[in-house]
Design a protein around this motif. Sequence first.
Motif, PDB file in Angstrom:
ATOM      1  N   SER A 462      11.415   9.039  31.943  1.00 42.82           N
ATOM      2  CA  SER A 462      10.770   7.755  32.183  1.00 42.82           C
ATOM      3  C   SER A 462      10.425   7.101  30.855  1.00 42.82           C
ATOM      4  N   CYS A 463      10.187   5.787  30.941  1.00 44.53           N
ATOM      5  CA  CYS A 463       9.976   5.012  29.719  1.00 44.53           C
ATOM      6  C   CYS A 463       8.576   5.241  29.171  1.00 44.53           C
ATOM      7  N   ASN A 464       8.491   5.289  27.841  1.00 42.59           N
ATOM      8  CA  ASN A 464       7.182   5.468  27.212  1.00 42.59           C
ATOM      9  C   ASN A 464       6.373   4.181  27.195  1.00 42.59           C
ATOM     10  N   HIS A 465       7.030   3.063  27.463  1.00 49.00           N
ATOM     11  CA  HIS A 465       6.344   1.779  27.344  1.00 49.00           C
ATOM     12  C   HIS A 465       6.180   1.062  28.671  1.00 49.00           C
ATOM     13  N   CYS A 466       6.896   1.517  29.695  1.00 49.74           N
ATOM     14  CA  CYS A 466       6.844   0.834  30.994  1.00 49.74           C
ATOM     15  C   CYS A 466       6.628   1.873  32.091  1.00 49.74           C
ATOM     16  N   ASP A 467       6.172   1.403  33.250  1.00 48.21           N
ATOM     17  CA  ASP A 467       6.128   2.285  34.409  1.00 48.21           C
ATOM     18  C   ASP A 467       7.489   2.259  35.069  1.00 48.21           C
ATOM     19  N   LEU A 480      18.299   4.611  28.949  1.00 47.85           N
ATOM     20  CA  LEU A 480      17.918   3.235  28.614  1.00 47.85           C
ATOM     21  C   LEU A 480      16.882   2.711  29.610  1.00 47.85           C
ATOM     22  N   CYS A 481      15.870   2.027  29.083  1.00 48.14           N
ATOM     23  CA  CYS A 481      14.915   1.354  29.975  1.00 48.14           C
ATOM     24  C   CYS A 481      15.427  -0.057  30.227  1.00 48.14           C
ATOM     25  N   HIS A 482      15.597  -0.431  31.478  1.00 47.10           N
ATOM     26  CA  HIS A 482      16.130  -1.753  31.796  1.00 47.10           C
ATOM     27  C   HIS A 482      15.062  -2.839  31.728  1.00 47.10           C
ATOM     28  N   HIS A 483      13.847  -2.449  31.424  1.00 45.93           N
ATOM     29  CA  HIS A 483      12.783  -3.453  31.347  1.00 45.93           C
ATOM     30  C   HIS A 483      12.433  -3.820  29.916  1.00 45.93           C
ATOM     31  N   CYS A 484      12.370  -2.796  29.040  1.00 46.53           N
ATOM     32  CA  CYS A 484      12.010  -3.126  27.663  1.00 46.53           C
ATOM     33  C   CYS A 484      13.158  -2.864  26.701  1.00 46.53           C
ATOM     34  N   GLY A 485      14.227  -2.259  27.207  1.00 44.66           N
ATOM     35  CA  GLY A 485      15.392  -2.041  26.353  1.00 44.66           C
ATOM     36  C   GLY A 485      15.291  -0.847  25.419  1.00 44.66           C
ATOM     37  N   CYS A 486      14.215  -0.097  25.487  1.00 49.25           N
ATOM     38  CA  CYS A 486      14.101   1.033  24.557  1.00 49.25           C
ATOM     39  C   CYS A 486      15.065   2.137  24.980  1.00 49.25           C
ATOM     40  N   ARG A 487      15.509   2.928  24.005  1.00 45.93           N
ATOM     41  CA  ARG A 487      16.544   3.917  24.300  1.00 45.93           C
ATOM     42  C   ARG A 487      16.244   5.271  23.682  1.00 45.93           C
TER      43      ARG A 487
HETATM   44 ZN    ZN Z   1      10.541   0.316  29.097  1.00 47.49          ZN
END
Ligand code: ZN
Length: 749
Positions: A462-467, A480-487
């Motif tokens: 799971s993303c470290n920056h988004c739920d 890849l997080c599809h919300h913040c783009g972090c990878r």
């Molecule tokens: Zn994210």
Amino acid sequence: MSDKPLIHFASFAIAIPLYRVFDYAIEPTASESLDSIINDGVSHSVSHIGKRFRLPFGSGNKIGLFLNQLDDPSVARDKTKSALECLDDTPVLSEHMMALARWMASYYLQPLGEVMFQCLPAHLRSGKSEKPERVKYWHAQVTDEILYDVIRRRSPKQFEILVAIEQASGGMNAVQLKQINSGWASLIKALERKQAITWDYLKPQCSGATLESPPLSSADQSQVLEQLETRLDVFSVHLLDGITGSGKTEVYFHLIQWQLAQRKQIIYLVPEIGLTSQLVERVSRRFGEQFAISHSGLSNRQRYLAWEKFRAGDVNIMLGTRSCLFSQSDRLGLIIIDEEHDSSYKQTDGIRYHARDVAIKRAQMLNIPIVLGTATPSLESLHNCDREHYFYYQLSQRPTRHAPPKIELVDTSNVTLVSGCSPYLLKKIDWHLEQKGQVLLFLNRRGFAPVVMCHECDWLASCNHCDSKLTLHHRINTLLCHHCGCRQTMPLTCPKCQHADIKHYGIGTEQLEQAIKWRYPDTPIIRIDRDTIASREEFSKRLAQIQSGEPCIIIGTQMIAKGHDYPAITLSAMLDADQALFSASYRASEQLVQMVFQVSGRSGRGEVKGEALLQTAYTDHPMMQSLVNQSYRDIASTILQGRKMISFPPYARVVMFRADAMTLSEAMKKLTEIKQVLQSSVHLRHLKCIGPIPALMTRRIGRYRAQLCLMSEDTTKLRTVLRETMPALQSVKNTATLKWVIDVDSFDI
Ligand code: ZN
Ligand code: ADP
Ligand code: ZN
């Protein structure tokens, strides 16, 4: 005259998030030099309204728009700073556009300065400008006396030029005249003196011969056009509800043609994804060079030049995406909004306006018609037709072609799926390829797999920056997080228990493509999603490949669902729409139905009848049943009834207050403060006030988000509360870590 003050004071709008205007002095030097600007022999008005000025602001300077002169000398103005320079010789915002901006500011509860600058091309907002070169066209008004005069004076050269101009239907420009006579300039002057010719900047319509002529209208189309024709010179909203491929675009083209014949201009809006080279080519085949295009793929300068060409009247059609709505024109005759239901018309940051709604307001202010078209009208627009606020037209047949296919459900609850495809679907694909048809597989999830987890412990990527969960993208071996783009690189072992048994679940377009390639090695596979399409050009290239009609399998996300005409697709299949059945968003069912009808409508547009399949594990779900048995219109009516019962939009208006901060409690606290302000209005008790509550995805891009919702069927009461509390709300400040905004007619509740 002598006691007239030399220094003027004026109010300016500046694009900063403050609900106020700013006063500056205008030194005579700045204004005098401007007042005397002579252009084409005509002195320009002394008014600066709508011009940009460079203004000292804080320690630097900003661009401001001149709103109005201040006549009241009683105010002490010793400390008022002076404007530095005026950037325009003619206003960049017309009075009409300023009035529209004022309406937007008041309707969307946004600062006037920010709204006004939103209405300008970005290039101008930054203080830049440049005038595109303008081309003059000369027209002849030949009378017998003039002819006699030219002949009597024995000027065969003038005669030759005059006849040439008269014979050119849309006038002639300098380049053309030079070909007739290199000394054309003095001949033209002489003819102008005789008032034999005049000029303007209006580009002639290319002569009909080189342009494609329209097909004969179908009975449906003729009926719509007949009714529309009678309302073309007054404000009226028309909803064209036409199944995909029913000829809506042809109807727009007829209306455009009529307006062009009246020397009117047209704004033609399409969703971002709908502005393909296919459409551009179609418009240019019909209207030659009479149009400008503007979309996010162009540079700010290119978009500005398109805006300027339209404003100057060098072109008469502005074809573009959302913000083209603000194209300026002093002879606008028609606005067209294609795919009016498309959510991309709602801006989701900055000034959160809805382009369709602002366009309707603009049409009303100008007393001109506006045409909305779609195969799947928004519930708002259907509701407005029911209330007889809009005129409603239906195009229920495809001219010369097959009806859109009926939707067939494919039960996936008891079968083993092969990379998301049921055996039944695979058999269908085989058959359609054998028949030399094209197949469209729609899967609204990009990447390889949406879930990655450890089989040993409960670790979930799971993303470290988004739920949100991370999606596996296999080719680049990345999560890849599809919300913040972090990878993150896909780990070899579980980050938590070091076990090697990391598994992925679910399927995205990347995996589907792989599986389909493996199964159909000799068939071209065209995947269209944000990972494979990096540019507009590439998108157009793929669409052209599909258009060629060769058998192929197209795999795509919602990029492929909208507004494109692919005549060779005979099977369209939606692999997984079940998520939407259980979504927390009240709009999910509306969006699902629109999507299903849009995607199924891609099939069978050519000579061969099409099929449409929808895979679901919930064949008995009432929504699934109605998709099979009912028309879009019927399902929409049912959804509308449901909305009416619970007093949700479009039966109620929604104003959402959103806050985001580094902690949830900070965001909630700010909204509680806002709620207290709202409670100062006695009318609040008539409204629903829900929250503050955490937003659906509470943490996004590292920020915690909360919302407070005001809702009411009674628009007047809602606006009263807002009017009464707005002054106090305006002083609820943002801080360095907390941002709050107002979203009028918010999409998510
Ligand atoms: Zn994210
Ligand atoms: P829509 O905008 O509703 O999807 P289009 O205007 O793109 O529909 O029309 C679909 C196809 O049918 C296009 O290829 C178009 O050229 C063709 N078409 C539209 N109207 C007619 C007509 N009256 N006669 C023949 N073909 C038509
Ligand atoms: Zn583990």
